[in-house]
Design a protein around this motif. Sequence first.
Motif: not given
Length: 226
Positions: A164, A181, A184, A188, A191
């Motif tokens: 990330v 961000l 990625t 999720e 991240d």
Amino acid sequence: MKSRTPVIVASVVLFHVAALWALHTGLLQRVVEVVVPVMAISQAEPPPLPPPPPKPPEPPKPVEPPKPVPLTPPPKTVQPVLTPALPVASPEPPAVLSAPTAAPTAPAVPAAAPAPPPPPAPPAPPAPPPPAKVELPSSKADYLHNPPPDYPRMSKRLGEQGRVVVKVLIGEDGRAQKVELLTTSGFERLDKSAMDAAMRWRYVPGKRGGVAEAMWYQVPIQFTLE
């Protein structure tokens, strides 16, 4: 001779008239004896007149000296030499002698005035100062003691891992003010854990010319299962 011809004609006519009158009067014989010698004398040509005496020769006309020819005044720089005209003793008109004229010279061109010196060039602007040295923020200083991000348990169970990259706005005091961000990991939970960790960390603030300044800084975080 021309003035005597009418006289002779008139005498002849008068003679004939007298003869006719004598025929009528009987005096013809006496008149013939008298008139014949007269006619013989009148018809005889008079002796020629002596020729007129020759005219005396005309005295030669005095020869006038030639009039001076007006000359165009030459330029001041040239003095022409004039040749005087000589009188010619001849009945014919004397030839007019013209004095040689000097060739006209081109007028002197005045020398051009020297050009004024160019104005002095303005002083060169001072060189711009070198750009201030920029020092980017850092999160790897040993004295910061930044803990690694939390690895979510669910991600460990599911075998989620990846890299990330987050972008952090670091203030002058070295604290994170904003995080975004950039790259990625595809998961999720990973991240979100990386963004929370970057927001909690402390940083060495960026500097421009030795003065601390708020700057953006990219922080890569790797999640790897052992």
